[in-house]
Design an enzyme around this catalytic site. Sequence first.
Site, PDB file in Angstrom:
ATOM      1  N   ASP A  30      10.086   6.404  -4.073  1.00 37.98           N
ATOM      2  CA  ASP A  30       8.256   6.237  -4.899  1.00 37.98           C
ATOM      3  C   ASP A  30       8.658   7.342  -5.556  1.00 37.98           C
ATOM      4  O   ASP A  30       9.135   8.031  -4.828  1.00 37.98           O
ATOM      5  CB  ASP A  30       6.996   6.518  -3.973  1.00 37.98           C
ATOM      6  CG  ASP A  30       5.850   5.879  -4.228  1.00 37.98           C
ATOM      7  OD1 ASP A  30       5.395   5.146  -4.007  1.00 37.98           O
ATOM      8  OD2 ASP A  30       5.719   7.249  -5.244  1.00 37.98           O
ATOM      9  N   ASN A  87      -0.491  -0.918   1.363  1.00 40.14           N
ATOM     10  CA  ASN A  87      -2.500  -1.502   1.400  1.00 40.14           C
ATOM     11  C   ASN A  87      -3.127  -2.149   0.201  1.00 40.14           C
ATOM     12  O   ASN A  87      -2.475  -2.910  -0.741  1.00 40.14           O
ATOM     13  CB  ASN A  87      -2.547   0.576  -0.269  1.00 40.14           C
ATOM     14  CG  ASN A  87      -2.319   1.871   0.883  1.00 40.14           C
ATOM     15  OD1 ASN A  87      -2.604   2.219   1.929  1.00 40.14           O
ATOM     16  ND2 ASN A  87      -1.498   2.223  -0.386  1.00 40.14           N
ATOM     17  N   GLY A  93      -6.536   1.589  -1.339  1.00 40.76           N
ATOM     18  CA  GLY A  93      -6.064   2.601  -3.211  1.00 40.76           C
ATOM     19  C   GLY A  93      -4.985   2.005  -3.132  1.00 40.76           C
ATOM     20  O   GLY A  93      -4.161   2.176  -3.884  1.00 40.76           O
ATOM     21  N   GLN A  94      -4.529   0.539  -3.539  1.00 43.43           N
ATOM     22  CA  GLN A  94      -3.112  -0.435  -4.304  1.00 43.43           C
ATOM     23  C   GLN A  94      -4.019   0.139  -5.881  1.00 43.43           C
ATOM     24  O   GLN A  94      -4.956  -0.225  -5.909  1.00 43.43           O
ATOM     25  CB  GLN A  94      -3.740  -1.456  -3.525  1.00 43.43           C
ATOM     26  CG  GLN A  94      -2.388  -2.521  -3.904  1.00 43.43           C
ATOM     27  CD  GLN A  94      -2.651  -4.062  -3.968  1.00 43.43           C
ATOM     28  OE1 GLN A  94      -3.376  -4.713  -3.027  1.00 43.43           O
ATOM     29  NE2 GLN A  94      -1.414  -4.609  -4.050  1.00 43.43           N
ATOM     30  N   SER A  95      -2.548   0.154  -5.571  1.00 40.97           N
ATOM     31  CA  SER A  95      -3.149   1.086  -7.406  1.00 40.97           C
ATOM     32  C   SER A  95      -2.158  -0.234  -8.173  1.00 40.97           C
ATOM     33  O   SER A  95      -2.288   0.115  -9.199  1.00 40.97           O
ATOM     34  CB  SER A  95      -2.653   2.582  -7.738  1.00 40.97           C
ATOM     35  OG  SER A  95      -1.261   2.566  -6.863  1.00 40.97           O
ATOM     36  N   HIS A 100       3.660  -4.545  -2.082  1.00 36.06           N
ATOM     37  CA  HIS A 100       5.437  -3.347  -1.589  1.00 36.06           C
ATOM     38  C   HIS A 100       4.602  -3.085  -0.982  1.00 36.06           C
ATOM     39  O   HIS A 100       3.415  -2.381  -0.344  1.00 36.06           O
ATOM     40  CB  HIS A 100       5.377  -1.640  -3.026  1.00 36.06           C
ATOM     41  CG  HIS A 100       3.720  -1.874  -3.135  1.00 36.06           C
ATOM     42  ND1 HIS A 100       2.849  -2.554  -3.882  1.00 36.06           N
ATOM     43  CD2 HIS A 100       2.405  -0.948  -2.688  1.00 36.06           C
ATOM     44  CE1 HIS A 100       1.721  -1.725  -4.106  1.00 36.06           C
ATOM     45  NE2 HIS A 100       1.481  -0.785  -3.335  1.00 36.06           N
ATOM     46  N   HIS A 102       5.533   0.894   2.030  1.00 37.13           N
ATOM     47  CA  HIS A 102       5.732   2.527   1.500  1.00 37.13           C
ATOM     48  C   HIS A 102       6.527   1.913   3.011  1.00 37.13           C
ATOM     49  O   HIS A 102       5.992   1.720   4.002  1.00 37.13           O
ATOM     50  CB  HIS A 102       4.727   3.438   1.585  1.00 37.13           C
ATOM     51  CG  HIS A 102       2.933   3.245  -0.105  1.00 37.13           C
ATOM     52  ND1 HIS A 102       3.746   3.883  -0.115  1.00 37.13           N
ATOM     53  CD2 HIS A 102       2.227   1.634  -0.074  1.00 37.13           C
ATOM     54  CE1 HIS A 102       3.201   3.370  -1.556  1.00 37.13           C
ATOM     55  NE2 HIS A 102       2.015   2.425  -0.999  1.00 37.13           N
TER      56      HIS A 102
HETATM   57  P1  5GP Z   1      -0.573   1.805  -3.684  1.00 40.48           P
HETATM   58  O1  5GP Z   1      -1.096   2.987  -4.189  1.00 40.48           O
HETATM   59  O2  5GP Z   1      -0.840   0.740  -4.217  1.00 40.48           O
HETATM   60  O3  5GP Z   1       0.105   1.202  -2.694  1.00 40.48           O
HETATM   61  O4  5GP Z   1       1.339   2.364  -3.757  1.00 40.48           O
HETATM   62  C1  5GP Z   1       1.731   2.822  -5.669  1.00 40.48           C
HETATM   63  C2  5GP Z   1       2.990   3.344  -5.137  1.00 40.48           C
HETATM   64  O5  5GP Z   1       3.563   3.029  -6.147  1.00 40.48           O
HETATM   65  C3  5GP Z   1       2.364   4.929  -5.640  1.00 40.48           C
HETATM   66  O6  5GP Z   1       3.179   5.401  -4.326  1.00 40.48           O
HETATM   67  C4  5GP Z   1       3.190   5.464  -6.523  1.00 40.48           C
HETATM   68  O7  5GP Z   1       3.683   6.682  -6.814  1.00 40.48           O
HETATM   69  C5  5GP Z   1       4.163   4.466  -7.130  1.00 40.48           C
HETATM   70  N1  5GP Z   1       4.553   4.006  -7.879  1.00 40.48           N
HETATM   71  C6  5GP Z   1       4.108   3.363  -9.452  1.00 40.48           C
HETATM   72  N2  5GP Z   1       4.314   4.017 -10.676  1.00 40.48           N
HETATM   73  C7  5GP Z   1       5.556   4.059  -9.987  1.00 40.48           C
HETATM   74  C8  5GP Z   1       6.301   3.623 -10.730  1.00 40.48           C
HETATM   75  O8  5GP Z   1       6.935   3.594 -12.213  1.00 40.48           O
HETATM   76  N3  5GP Z   1       8.275   3.986 -10.582  1.00 40.48           N
HETATM   77  C9  5GP Z   1       8.048   4.829  -9.056  1.00 40.48           C
HETATM   78  N4  5GP Z   1       9.326   4.486  -8.078  1.00 40.48           N
HETATM   79  N5  5GP Z   1       7.024   4.421  -8.513  1.00 40.48           N
HETATM   80  C10 5GP Z   1       6.227   4.033  -8.576  1.00 40.48           C
END
Ligand code: 5GP
Length: 114
Positions: A30, A87, A93-95, A100, A102
């Site tokens: 990450d 998420n 908080g899915q961004s 994916h 974690h």
């Molecule tokens: P979410 O918030 O959707 O559950 O998790 C998305 C994750 O993707 C976050 O922990 C964020 O740090 C990671 N992330 C976002 N953009 C990138 C990227 O370009 N490269 C990597 N390695 N991780 C990313």
Amino acid sequence: MGDCIFCKIAGKEIPASLVYEDDQLVAFGDANPQAPTHMLIIPREHIPSLGHLDSGHDQLVGRALRLAAELAKGKGLGERGYRVVVNCGPDAGQSVGHLHFHVLGGRVMGWPPG
Ligand code: 5GP
Ligand code: ZN
């Protein structure tokens, strides 16, 4: 899909610290780690979220979870433990809109999550 950052990582269009890849799954570090070990496991297929899975994905998800355990063990976390998180949607908080998993470890974690 066209501008999905995780599709681009899977396709090596943008760099990431890959830790595993095969024909179905890719794992990488990450970019903003929340624990000493913080990896993401993604399917190569663009699945927007956990809520978009169907029965045809059952084997894929099983493999992803078993890979999480294998990668965590490979990081020396098998005994002390680790956490696998998905998420799904805004409240969680899915961004990134590409499914994916974690894999977090290397520190004691609180419960319930924030
Ligand atoms: P979410 O918030 O959707 O559950 O998790 C998305 C994750 O993707 C976050 O922990 C964020 O740090 C990671 N992330 C976002 N953009 C990138 C990227 O370009 N490269 C990597 N390695 N991780 C990313
Ligand atoms: Zn994608």
